[in-house]
Enzyme design. Structure first.
Site, PDB file in Angstrom:
ATOM      1  N   ASP A 115      62.866  35.989  71.539  1.00 37.34           N
ATOM      2  CA  ASP A 115      62.131  35.194  70.784  1.00 37.34           C
ATOM      3  C   ASP A 115      60.951  35.801  69.995  1.00 37.34           C
ATOM      4  O   ASP A 115      61.098  36.740  69.374  1.00 37.34           O
ATOM      5  CB  ASP A 115      61.701  34.218  71.910  1.00 37.34           C
ATOM      6  N   HIS A 146      55.814  30.110  70.941  1.00 34.66           N
ATOM      7  CA  HIS A 146      57.178  29.630  71.304  1.00 34.66           C
ATOM      8  C   HIS A 146      57.850  30.379  72.448  1.00 34.66           C
ATOM      9  O   HIS A 146      58.442  29.917  73.423  1.00 34.66           O
ATOM     10  CB  HIS A 146      57.937  29.784  70.128  1.00 34.66           C
ATOM     11  N   ALA A 284      74.370  24.993  65.456  1.00 31.27           N
ATOM     12  CA  ALA A 284      73.873  26.253  64.631  1.00 31.27           C
ATOM     13  C   ALA A 284      74.466  27.512  65.298  1.00 31.27           C
ATOM     14  O   ALA A 284      74.527  27.597  66.152  1.00 31.27           O
ATOM     15  CB  ALA A 284      72.631  26.054  64.163  1.00 31.27           C
ATOM     16  N   SER A 340      65.264  24.322  71.822  1.00 33.17           N
ATOM     17  CA  SER A 340      64.690  25.668  72.057  1.00 33.17           C
ATOM     18  C   SER A 340      63.980  25.117  73.694  1.00 33.17           C
ATOM     19  O   SER A 340      63.683  26.284  74.326  1.00 33.17           O
ATOM     20  CB  SER A 340      63.359  25.934  71.262  1.00 33.17           C
TER      21      SER A 340
END
Length: 399
Positions: A115, A146, A284, A340
């Site tokens: 990440d 994040h 995706a 996420s």
């Protein structure tokens, strides 16, 4: 014009390989690779132009090749700094996956988070052996927040009386920084996966995806006509999906040699059901690649859990992904929403299942994948859900 390519080579073998470490030039598929017992991965990067590619492809050691594609963060749909929740409170996501009632806590399991990095000084990570590696050239740490938030959801400790982590007993975490402003591509992610597997990861969590429009823009900026740029980007997209599938197969084959690892990735946030219920975008990459566990996001509602309006469709599993409380850089808490946020819930549950299987002497990559999927439930979902949106349903912790 030269371009960066990922080159996946035949698996690395030990010095005491029964075949004497032979290159086995006839081995050209993953079934043969599994039969000959790979114990490692060989992922390289090479700068090639069109005239170089046939030579690389025809090299007997080459298994797959794919052009570099830009990767980007699957951005949260919302971010809010949060005052400290009431002491003793348990976020809804922890309760939804039932990790708060599980007798397992992730002890003995190694988790990798690929990440934006981590704020390792946050109180949520006290006592965790954090191993960091930067794949962006910007240095360790997390200026985005994040990665810290995702790591907190997987293995965060109790902070100010609030439990934020699904698997707070995890004591070893591999943090691969693969995304930074203007940085992030598929070769870096592939290299980070290799690094994580080689360092004993049982679970790899990825909340990122291929930036197809970004790839087109890059080529247009280099003077390529739009039609040609779209065609090249589409070819790169397909080849990267195939390469990540091949990589997943090789990791699965390594389970027979003591490296048991599952790959978990976010489905993406491009759908817009709130605008039009039919406005659904497919999962995706790399999550769409076979061998990856793709994750959709669910939210709470009066009738039960429901698919988040932004969550892409076609995922294999679902996790809590709306209004998720976790750690923020510098200390304290933040709430975010997105696939996420659902992905680290699934990764945390995977760590609990890995611990349970490890204790039973039954841990393998295939058994772990099957147990995670088989333990999911559709009980508690609001009526009228689309099975293609939620996959097997909400993941559940072993009890």
């Amino acid at each position: 014009m030269k371009q960066n390519y990922i080159v996946l080579k035949q698996p690395v073998r030990p010095d005491n390989d029964p075949f004497g470490g032979l290159a086995l030039p006839g081995m050209r598929n993953f079934d043969e690779a599994a039969n000959f017992g790979p114990i490692g991965l060989d992922i390289g990067q090479e700068e090639l132009d069109d005239s170089d590619i046939p030579m690389v492809v025809n090299d007997p050691s080459t298994m797959m090749i794919a052009p570099s594609m830009p990767m980007h963060l699957i951005e949260p749909m919302e971010r809010d700094i949060l005052a400290a929740p009431a002491a003793g409170s348990i976020p809804w996501g922890i309760q939804a996956v039932k990790s708060n009632t599980s007798r397992f806590n992730g002890s003995g399991v190694t988790v990798a988070v690929l990440d934006t990095g981590i704020d390792r000084t946050h109180a949520a990570f006290a006592g965790v052996n954090i191993v960091e590696k930067d794949f962006t050239g910007t240095g360790n740490g997390d200026t985005n927040g994040h990665g810290t938030h995702c790591a907190g959801t997987i293995f965060g400790r109790v902070v100010a009386g609030v439990r934020i982590g699904v698997a707070p007993g995890v004591t070893r975490a591999l943090i691969g920084k693969v995304l930074a402003p203007g940085r992030g591509d598929s070769p870096s992610v592939a290299a980070a996966i290799q690094w994580a597997v080689e360092n004993g990861a049982n679970v790899i969590s990825m909340s990122l995806g291929i930036d197809f429009p970004g790839a087109v823009r890059q080529m247009e900026n280099q003077g390529m006509p739009t039609e040609m740029a779209v065609s090249r980007a589409l070819q790169g997209y397909r080849l990267n999906v195939a390469l990540f599938e091949g990589l997943a197969q090789m990791i699965g084959a390594m389970s027979g040699f003591g490296k048991h690892c599952v790959l978990i990735a976010a489905a993406g946030n491009e759908s817009q059901r709130s605008v039009n219920p039919s406005f659904k975008i497919a999962v995706a990459p790399p999550a769409v690649s076979r061998g990856f566990i793709s994750v959709a996001a669910l939210g709470e509602g009066p009738g039960g859990w429901s698919i988040a309006p932004f969550s892409n469709t076609g995922a294999g599993l679902s996790g809590p992904g709306v209004g998720i409380t976790s750690a923020k850089p510098g200390g304290g808490f933040a709430t975010m929403s997105g696939t996420s946020m659902a992905t680290p819930h699934v990764a945390g549950v995977a760590a609990l299942h890995a611990q349970a299987l490890q204790q039973a002497g039954a841990l393998s990559q295939s058994m772990l994948s099957a147990t995670i999927a088989g333990g999911a439930t559709k009980v508690g979902l609001a009526p009228g859900f689309d099975p293609f949106d939620v996959g097997m349903g909400m993941v559940q912790a072993p009890q």
